[in-house]
Design an enzyme around this catalytic site. Sequence first.
Site, PDB file in Angstrom:
ATOM      1  N   GLY A   1       0.833  -1.196   0.000  1.00 36.26           N
ATOM      2  CA  GLY A   1       0.000   0.000   0.000  1.00 36.26           C
ATOM      3  C   GLY A   1       0.865   1.241   0.000  1.00 36.26           C
ATOM      4  O   GLY A   1       2.002   1.220   0.478  1.00 36.26           O
TER       5      GLY A   1
ATOM      6  N   GLN B   1       2.817   9.980   1.253  1.00 37.68           N
ATOM      7  CA  GLN B   1       4.168   9.396   1.367  1.00 37.68           C
ATOM      8  C   GLN B   1       5.071   9.761   0.196  1.00 37.68           C
ATOM      9  O   GLN B   1       6.290   9.591   0.283  1.00 37.68           O
ATOM     10  CB  GLN B   1       4.082   7.862   1.449  1.00 37.68           C
ATOM     11  CG  GLN B   1       3.499   7.354   2.755  1.00 37.68           C
ATOM     12  CD  GLN B   1       3.378   5.850   2.717  1.00 37.68           C
ATOM     13  OE1 GLN B   1       2.419   5.316   2.170  1.00 37.68           O
ATOM     14  NE2 GLN B   1       4.354   5.159   3.275  1.00 37.68           N
TER      15      GLN B   1
ATOM     16  N   CYS C   1       5.712  -0.477   6.842  1.00 37.14           N
ATOM     17  CA  CYS C   1       5.383   0.758   6.125  1.00 37.14           C
ATOM     18  C   CYS C   1       6.592   1.144   5.275  1.00 37.14           C
ATOM     19  O   CYS C   1       7.724   1.065   5.755  1.00 37.14           O
ATOM     20  CB  CYS C   1       5.072   1.855   7.143  1.00 37.14           C
ATOM     21  SG  CYS C   1       4.683   3.443   6.412  1.00 37.14           S
ATOM     22  N   LEU C   2       6.353   1.559   4.032  1.00 35.89           N
ATOM     23  CA  LEU C   2       7.470   1.938   3.161  1.00 35.89           C
ATOM     24  C   LEU C   2       8.222   3.163   3.695  1.00 35.89           C
ATOM     25  O   LEU C   2       9.361   3.403   3.300  1.00 35.89           O
ATOM     26  CB  LEU C   2       6.979   2.199   1.731  1.00 35.89           C
ATOM     27  CG  LEU C   2       6.515   0.970   0.949  1.00 35.89           C
ATOM     28  CD1 LEU C   2       6.003   1.367  -0.429  1.00 35.89           C
ATOM     29  CD2 LEU C   2       7.626  -0.068   0.836  1.00 35.89           C
TER      30      LEU C   2
ATOM     31  N   HIS D   1      -4.487   1.555   7.539  1.00 36.37           N
ATOM     32  CA  HIS D   1      -3.116   2.071   7.641  1.00 36.37           C
ATOM     33  C   HIS D   1      -2.921   3.238   6.655  1.00 36.37           C
ATOM     34  O   HIS D   1      -2.417   4.301   7.022  1.00 36.37           O
ATOM     35  CB  HIS D   1      -2.140   0.922   7.348  1.00 36.37           C
ATOM     36  CG  HIS D   1      -0.690   1.320   7.302  1.00 36.37           C
ATOM     37  ND1 HIS D   1       0.237   0.803   8.179  1.00 36.37           N
ATOM     38  CD2 HIS D   1       0.007   2.158   6.477  1.00 36.37           C
ATOM     39  CE1 HIS D   1       1.425   1.318   7.900  1.00 36.37           C
ATOM     40  NE2 HIS D   1       1.313   2.142   6.868  1.00 36.37           N
ATOM     41  N   GLU D   2      -3.340   3.022   5.407  1.00 38.20           N
ATOM     42  CA  GLU D   2      -3.120   4.052   4.376  1.00 38.20           C
ATOM     43  C   GLU D   2      -4.005   5.265   4.624  1.00 38.20           C
ATOM     44  O   GLU D   2      -3.588   6.407   4.377  1.00 38.20           O
ATOM     45  CB  GLU D   2      -3.365   3.483   2.976  1.00 38.20           C
ATOM     46  CG  GLU D   2      -2.493   2.298   2.585  1.00 38.20           C
ATOM     47  CD  GLU D   2      -1.008   2.519   2.790  1.00 38.20           C
ATOM     48  OE1 GLU D   2      -0.547   3.667   2.715  1.00 38.20           O
ATOM     49  OE2 GLU D   2      -0.302   1.522   3.049  1.00 38.20           O
TER      50      GLU D   2
ATOM     51  N   HIS E   1      -2.393   7.641   6.929  1.00 39.50           N
ATOM     52  CA  HIS E   1      -1.380   8.502   6.287  1.00 39.50           C
ATOM     53  C   HIS E   1      -2.021   9.786   5.759  1.00 39.50           C
ATOM     54  O   HIS E   1      -1.403  10.849   5.790  1.00 39.50           O
ATOM     55  CB  HIS E   1      -0.727   7.776   5.100  1.00 39.50           C
ATOM     56  CG  HIS E   1       0.402   6.859   5.470  1.00 39.50           C
ATOM     57  ND1 HIS E   1       1.540   7.290   6.101  1.00 39.50           N
ATOM     58  CD2 HIS E   1       0.573   5.527   5.265  1.00 39.50           C
ATOM     59  CE1 HIS E   1       2.373   6.261   6.270  1.00 39.50           C
ATOM     60  NE2 HIS E   1       1.798   5.179   5.782  1.00 39.50           N
TER      61      HIS E   1
END
Length: 168
Positions: free
Chosen positions: A46, A51, A91-92, A133-134, A137
């Site tokens: 994701g 991000q 997470c990236l 999660h996304e 963000h």
Amino acid sequence: MTLLNVLQFPDSKLRKKADPVSVVDDSVRKIVDDMFETMYHQGGVGLAAIQVNIQKRIIVMDVSENHSAPLCVINPEIISREGIQHEAEGCLSFPGVYETVERAAKIRLKALDRQGETFEMDAEGILAICIQHEMDHLQGILFVDHLSRLKQERAQKKLQKLKRRELT
Ligand code: NI
């Protein structure tokens, strides 16, 4: 398509809030395509526009093992949630850090697709986790914010250790 630079914690731009997309046009679809390419390239499931330093309510996801389930959601809203689940998340923006977070087990989502059409969908398991999660963000919230202070410190130490290893 273009690979985008993924912001890394503790970049303060990860704390910005995303604005709704007013019109889903070709410029938005270009962002979506670039986000998919970046997410796949980095091996993520994701990615939120925040991000990649784009303050728009755009998320791309694919929780399949072979890139067969791309899902783009624009201006997402969770309209119902049910139950609780606890799973380890990564997470990236925090490469190498995995921590267990409490999330709703099932959600119903309303969003626009890449054509700008409204749709609703139900999600559970890893997809429900990924969406929550996304969506965090998009509000400038990071998964470590859900952890106890002790676990937050542990995650930061882990990240610093990994960064030092990269430098040497
Ligand atoms: Ni993330």
